[in-house]
Write an enzyme that holds these catalytic residues in place. Structure first.
Site, PDB file in Angstrom:
ATOM      1  CG  ASP A 125      40.378  43.380 -78.020  1.00  0.00           C
ATOM      2  OD1 ASP A 125      40.471  42.609 -77.081  1.00  0.00           O
ATOM      3  OD2 ASP A 125      41.183  44.229 -78.639  1.00  0.00           O
ATOM      4  CD  GLU A 138      42.466  43.694 -73.214  1.00  0.00           C
ATOM      5  OE1 GLU A 138      42.987  42.911 -73.072  1.00  0.00           O
ATOM      6  OE2 GLU A 138      42.089  43.969 -74.306  1.00  0.00           O
TER       7      GLU A 138
END
Length: 733
Positions: free
Chosen positions: A410, A463
């Protein structure tokens, strides 16, 4: 007992003594073995020989040191004993933590101090073991700047004086072996800072279990009792997860995929998801499930993206072994499991990592480096080797102990840049005067190198929303070493295009086409993730213009475009049947919508897209290579464009044609490279998807008419707002 000893007894009673192993337990004094015990709730304490069960000595309460009991014995050599406590009319037996030696060895301490212990979770945290002939639990925690660290729980009335831990060597680790403590024991650590001031009680950074929020203690969980049944998957995983294989990911928030209204709207458990979610995803043809973070987190509204218990599968849906049952079920169904992993920041909750031992241990001391202004969270100090070791060990832990197949990392962009979301003067340049976070870059490279070296067939996915170069390039070739990168630019551009009224799309044609120009610069995943259905964005269906059937036709055409586009696929739950409102983590997705034919049609389309994708090598084999793609036509005025996808042998190419206007086009010629029959494999306007039913009667034979640089062409019917796919029928050889 000497005056020095009496002074230590008094400090024990006050809770200010930081070296209890030097006094408590069994020690030789004047040639005789003596026993000292601290238990402030006992009236009397007796030492019992573990071999004979006979009393060895009645320990004497010490004056001016409440709770301290001491006695010499008639023995000259060390011996095994247990303790019998009496309070009023109640009596009970227990082992003595202070008669046991250390568990950690010199090599462990060296590797921990060096920050290179790749099995760190096997040494820190709580482990059920046999030690010196006794069954119990060993606890270890890193707190180098603490004056005192104690284990607390129901077993000692949460009294930090009772089980002060042993500080080992120079690594900053404290440890204690607790006889008799077993799976399910609830515990925390009580620490004093270097000035002797009590800190907030801390959960175990390596705890494998946790209490149900809002309670915050850790729970002992046995890592070694689960019987895995996924051997076939683990052996074949390496072949399934290569870049030349189909990867279609169903992204899930376990708390809101499906709830039980009749039972206070509770979410499904791990065990229920092992049955229901796994069978649904398998039926839908996805190859992988991706879970929003399952590490323990205090706040439901963070969706798991502000974790505190990185090593604990959240108890919200069941125990650690029940989570493993879910993983096992995925694998036995032939599905890979990816989890979202959050090494970029952690919340400021008092029981967490922040100022863990009274100092900024895991985070940077300078808020310009250690505090995230958007999320109001702490940022890890990647320049500290022990912190890197903590995070890398966590990545390896999920894969080794829980058989997880991939990590979606993330917020990588927030890690790469020191000025991320900061104004001038609010960030500290690196040693070279630049904005890149060199320590975080080193951490990501090291993580990817070690993860891929340690486990066969796993994947890491970034990401990453910027143009940082080489995210999915191997480390030894100068990249960050991820297996894949989310294509955030593709997502933003194409959704922006689809939101336009079809009449105006010709003025924005570059947005839908632009992704082709850099599609092979990284190993891309095309994500329509949870981030696109929150914070006022509505749903994917909401983005589509028009009303009623036209809105659904736009959505179906868009999904066909996505599955035909180079790159692996990711779709957030609910989007596969066109949920028409923003995702709410407190509610189920809208399963009742499947009673409507339009929504059912979208679901059927996604199922078929996955089937065609998995069965058609041209749609995945060269996903990440430019030689697998050729743009045939890009007509902005008609909002029509077409491209070819090739398999490795180039024998069965696929033609994908999109018509993003509500105008059907009969007799539209599209160029192709091969003469023969091209079978219509998929048409998003088919009646089974609740479309208009226009099509090409199952296929078209190429004519010897050159079009747009191709030697042959197909005379096609392009339905309005549609994507159609044709596969060349290679002649038998």
């Amino acid at each position: 007992m000497s005056a020095k000893g009496q002074g230590a007894f008094q400090e024990l009673s006050r809770g200010s003594f930081d070296d209890p192993f030097s006094v408590l337990g069994l020690h030789e004094i004047d040639g005789m073995q003596c026993i000292t015990v601290f238990h402030p709730d006992a009236d009397a304490v007796e030492a019992i020989d573990v071999e004979t069960g006979q009393s060895i000595a009645a320990l004497v309460p010490q004056p001016d040191a409440h709770g301290v009991f001491h006695s010499s014995t008639d023995r000259t050599k060390r011996f095994a004993y247990s303790l019998r406590f009496t309070r009023g009319t109640e009596s009970w037996d227990a082992g003595d933590a202070y008669r046991h030696g250390p568990v950690l060895g010199e090599l462990d301490e060296y590797l921990i101090g060096e920050g290179s212990h790749l099995r760190l979770w096997e040494k820190l945290g709580a482990h059920i073991i046999d030690h010196e002939g006794v069954r119990g639990t060993h606890f270890a925690v890193w707190a180098p700047n603490a004056k005192r660290v104690s284990l607390i729980g129901d077993f000692n009335a949460w009294d930090g004086r009772r089980n002060v831990m042993r500080k080992t060597g120079g690594s900053g680790v404290w440890e204690i072996f607790m006889p008799g403590l077993a799976d399910g024991t609830v515990y925390k650590f009580e620490l004093q800072d270097d000035q002797g001031q009590l800190l907030p009680e801390k959960a175990d950074p390596f705890g494998f279990g946790a209490e149900h929020p809002p309670r915050t203690a850790s729970v002992v969980r046995d890592l070694h009792k689960y019987d895995w049944q996924d051997e076939n998957w683990m052996k074949s995983r390496g072949a399934r997860q290569r870049i030349d294989q189909p990867v279609s990911v169903y992204e899930v928030h376990l708390g809101s995929w499906r709830r039980i209204p009749e039972e206070d709207n509770r979410p499904l458990s791990y065990l229920e998801n092992a049955r229901d979610l796994v069978s649904y995803v398998k039926d839908m043809g996805f190859t992988h499930i991706e879970l929003l973070p399952v590490s323990e987190h205090p706040f439901d509204g963070s969706w798991g993206y502000q974790p505190i218990g990185l090593f604990a599968p959240t108890i919200r849906y069941g125990t650690l072994d029940e989570f493993r049952t879910f993983v096992d079920a995925c694998h036995r169904a032939g599905l890979g499991l990816i989890i979202d992993w959050v090494p970029g920041h952690f919340p400021e909750d008092k029981h967490g990592l922040g100022r863990f031992d009274g100092t900024p241990l895991y985070e940077h001391a300078d808020p310009r480096e250690g505090w995230h202004p958007d999320w109001r969270t702490f940022i890890y100090n990647y320049g500290r080797t022990e912190v890197q070791n903590f995070l890398i060990a966590n990545a390896l832990y999920w894969m080794r102990e829980h058989h997880v197949d991939g990590l979606r990392v993330d917020a990588v962009a927030s890690m790469l840049y020191r000025d991320y979301s900061r104004a001038e003067g609010e960030w500290v340049p690196n040693d070279q005067g630049g904005r890149e976070n060199l320590e975080a870059i080193d951490f990501l490279k090291r993580t990817n190198t070690l993860v891929y070296a340690d486990m066969d067939g796993v994947m890491t996915i970034a990401e990453e929303s910027t143009a940082f170069p080489g995210v999915s390039i191997p480390v030894d070739a100068g990249g960050l070493g991820f297996g894949f990168k989310w294509n955030m630019g593709w997502m933003n551009d194409t959704l922006s295009y689809m939101q336009e009224n079809p009449v105006h799309r010709k003025y924005h044609h570059n947005k839908i086409e632009f992704g082709f120009h850099y599609a092979f610069s990284e190993n891309f995943v095309l994500p329509l993730s949870h981030d696109e259905v929150v914070h006022g964005k509505g749903s994917i269906l909401d983005r589509m213009p028009g009303e009623g059937a036209e809105k659904f036709a736009n959505l179906r055409a868009y999904y066909g475009f996505m599955w035909g586009h180079p790159g692996k696929k990711l779709l957030f739950m609910g989007s596969e049947f066109g949920q028409g409102w923003e995702w709410n983590h407190n509610e189920s997705i809208g399963w009742h919508l499947l009673d409507d034919d339009q929504h059912k049609g979208v679901q059927t389309l996604v199922r078929d897209l996955n089937r065609v994708y998995a069965q058609t090598p041209a749609l995945y084999q060269l996903d990440c290579k430019a030689e697998g793609f050729a743009l045939v036509e890009s007509n902005a005025d008609e909002s029509v464009f077409a491209w070819l996808r090739f398999d490795e042998e180039r024998k069965r190419p696929v033609l994908v044609v999109c018509n993003f206007t509500p105008v059907g086009r009969e007799g539209r010629r599209i160029g192709v490279p091969l003469k023969g029959r091209w079978t219509e494999r998929l048409n998003t306007d088919a009646e089974c998807y609740c479309g208009g039913g226009l099509g090409n009667l199952g296929g078209v034979v190429a004519d010897e008419i050159a079009v747009t640089g191709q030697p042959f062409s197909l005379c096609l019917t392009l339905p309005p707002l549609s994507t159609v796919m044709f596969e060349f029928e290679a002649p038998d050889t």
